[in-house]
Design a protein around this motif. Structure first.
Motif, mmCIF file in Angstrom:
data_model
loop_
_atom_site.group_PDB
_atom_site.id
_atom_site.type_symbol
_atom_site.label_atom_id
_atom_site.label_comp_id
_atom_site.label_asym_id
_atom_site.label_seq_id
_atom_site.Cartn_x
_atom_site.Cartn_y
_atom_site.Cartn_z
ATOM 1 N N GLN A 151 -34.694 119.507 -6.219
ATOM 2 C CA GLN A 151 -34.777 119.311 -7.664
ATOM 3 C C GLN A 151 -35.669 118.119 -8.037
ATOM 4 O O GLN A 151 -36.253 118.094 -9.119
ATOM 5 C CB GLN A 151 -33.387 119.110 -8.253
ATOM 6 N N LEU A 189 -39.335 119.531 -8.407
ATOM 7 C CA LEU A 189 -39.641 120.720 -9.203
ATOM 8 C C LEU A 189 -40.669 120.449 -10.289
ATOM 9 O O LEU A 189 -41.596 121.241 -10.498
ATOM 10 C CB LEU A 189 -38.356 121.279 -9.824
ATOM 11 N N TYR A 214 -37.476 130.190 -10.424
ATOM 12 C CA TYR A 214 -37.294 129.371 -9.224
ATOM 13 C C TYR A 214 -36.883 130.315 -8.097
ATOM 14 O O TYR A 214 -35.810 130.906 -8.141
ATOM 15 C CB TYR A 214 -36.212 128.320 -9.467
ATOM 16 N N THR A 268 -30.434 127.496 -5.737
ATOM 17 C CA THR A 268 -29.788 127.722 -7.028
ATOM 18 C C THR A 268 -28.277 127.612 -6.899
ATOM 19 O O THR A 268 -27.600 127.050 -7.768
ATOM 20 C CB THR A 268 -30.167 129.100 -7.588
ATOM 21 N N LEU A 321 -27.455 123.779 -6.602
ATOM 22 C CA LEU A 321 -27.654 123.016 -7.835
ATOM 23 C C LEU A 321 -26.828 123.570 -8.991
ATOM 24 O O LEU A 321 -26.430 122.820 -9.891
ATOM 25 C CB LEU A 321 -29.129 123.024 -8.228
ATOM 26 N N ARG A 370 -28.103 124.105 -14.141
ATOM 27 C CA ARG A 370 -28.998 123.000 -13.783
ATOM 28 C C ARG A 370 -30.413 123.513 -13.495
ATOM 29 O O ARG A 370 -31.393 122.936 -13.962
ATOM 30 C CB ARG A 370 -28.450 122.265 -12.567
ATOM 31 N N VAL A 371 -30.522 124.588 -12.753
ATOM 32 C CA VAL A 371 -31.833 125.154 -12.436
ATOM 33 C C VAL A 371 -32.538 125.621 -13.703
ATOM 34 O O VAL A 371 -33.727 125.354 -13.906
ATOM 35 C CB VAL A 371 -31.687 126.312 -11.435
ATOM 36 N N GLU A 372 -31.815 126.297 -14.578
ATOM 37 C CA GLU A 372 -32.424 126.764 -15.823
ATOM 38 C C GLU A 372 -32.905 125.599 -16.680
ATOM 39 O O GLU A 372 -33.987 125.656 -17.275
ATOM 40 C CB GLU A 372 -31.427 127.628 -16.586
ATOM 41 N N ASN A 421 -33.811 132.956 -11.840
ATOM 42 C CA ASN A 421 -33.601 132.563 -10.453
ATOM 43 C C ASN A 421 -32.838 133.707 -9.798
ATOM 44 O O ASN A 421 -32.307 134.581 -10.486
ATOM 45 C CB ASN A 421 -32.830 131.244 -10.377
#
Length: 252
Positions: A62, A65, A83, A89, A92, A96-98, A112
């Motif tokens: 992260q 990124l 991602y 994914t 995290l 969080r990824v979004e 993802n």
């Protein structure tokens, strides 16, 4: 003599999809070029990642990124940004990824593999799932736990317990077919998910579906499908998952 010619600029562009790929991934780009229609344009960037498949290494991605997204062409207005890491994914967390993707780029949609799997499972009416992954036990446990937190019942969870990311792409078809068959013997499930964007599974999906009698989904397949759904582009008809090769489909 140097001659300067007049020119005009073409302002019409196909919808552009951005894909953030782990530096060690040798599979997802090839799969995406097989799966995505010619009506979209794929742009790819790579993000640093540790060689070992550990929870800590997957968490640290992260921190890179934004830098990776910054290597896309300047001024790109993405129709969607993805991602391409299933385990990352899971570690995290989907929210969080979004959030990281929305923060890093100008994009209307983000995706993802886990968001895509959840959407595909809903489309197929899948509630009870089997999971086969290449990950170490802690990472595999986190993945299956995350799926449970999002409402999927994980009936069976198996892995190859590969310690290094570079080894994942070398897992052969026979090993994947054997692992999938063993999982199906252990428990009943509505569908099987073959996890990891670097695992070479796309060409095995149709064969496994015939053998197991249930839908079989892979990380790259559901991610490509989800992105097309977000863009409103039909894939062999509305509400369907698509395959490569023969383009056989599974009705929702």
């Amino acid at each position: 003599m140097n001659v300067v010619f007049p020119h005009t600029l073409d302002t019409e562009r196909l919808p552009q999809i951005g894909l953030v790929v782990l530096k060690s991934d040798e599979t997802i780009e090839r799969d995406f070029r097989d799966l995505l229609p010619r009506t979209v344009e794929l742009l790819v960037t790579r993000v640093p990642a540790g060689d070992e498949l550990t929870l800590d290494n997957l968490t640290q991605i992260q921190n890179h990124l934004r830098e990776a997204v910054g290597l896309f062409p300047t001024g790109v207005d993405f129709a969607a940004l993805a991602y391409g890491c299933t385990s990352g994914t899971a570690v995290l967390g989907v929210p969080r990824v979004e959030a990281l993707l929305h923060d890093a780029a100008n994009t209307r949609e983000v995706s993802n593999p886990l968001s895509a799997l959840l959407a595909a499972s809903e489309a197929l009416g899948v509630r009870r799932i089997g999971v086969l992954s290449p990950y170490s036990q802690p990472v595999s446990d986190r993945l299956c736990g995350t799926l449970g937190e999002h409402g999927l019942e994980v009936a069976a969870c198996g892995s190859f317990a590969v310690p290094h990311e570079a080894m994942v792409v070398r897992i052969d078809a026979g090993s994947i077919l054997f692992g999938a068959a063993q999982l199906a013997r252990q428990a009943h499930f509505d569908a099987l998910f073959l996890s990891c964007t670097n695992l070479r599974t796309l060409g095995l999906l149709e064969r496994l579906e015939e053998q197991l009698g249930v839908p079989v989904m892979s990380s790259n397949q559901v991610l490509a499908w989800h992105l097309m759904q977000q863009l409103g582009i039909e894939t062999e008809g509305p509400g369907r998952l698509f395959r490569t090769g023969s383009r056989a489909v599974v009705s929702a």
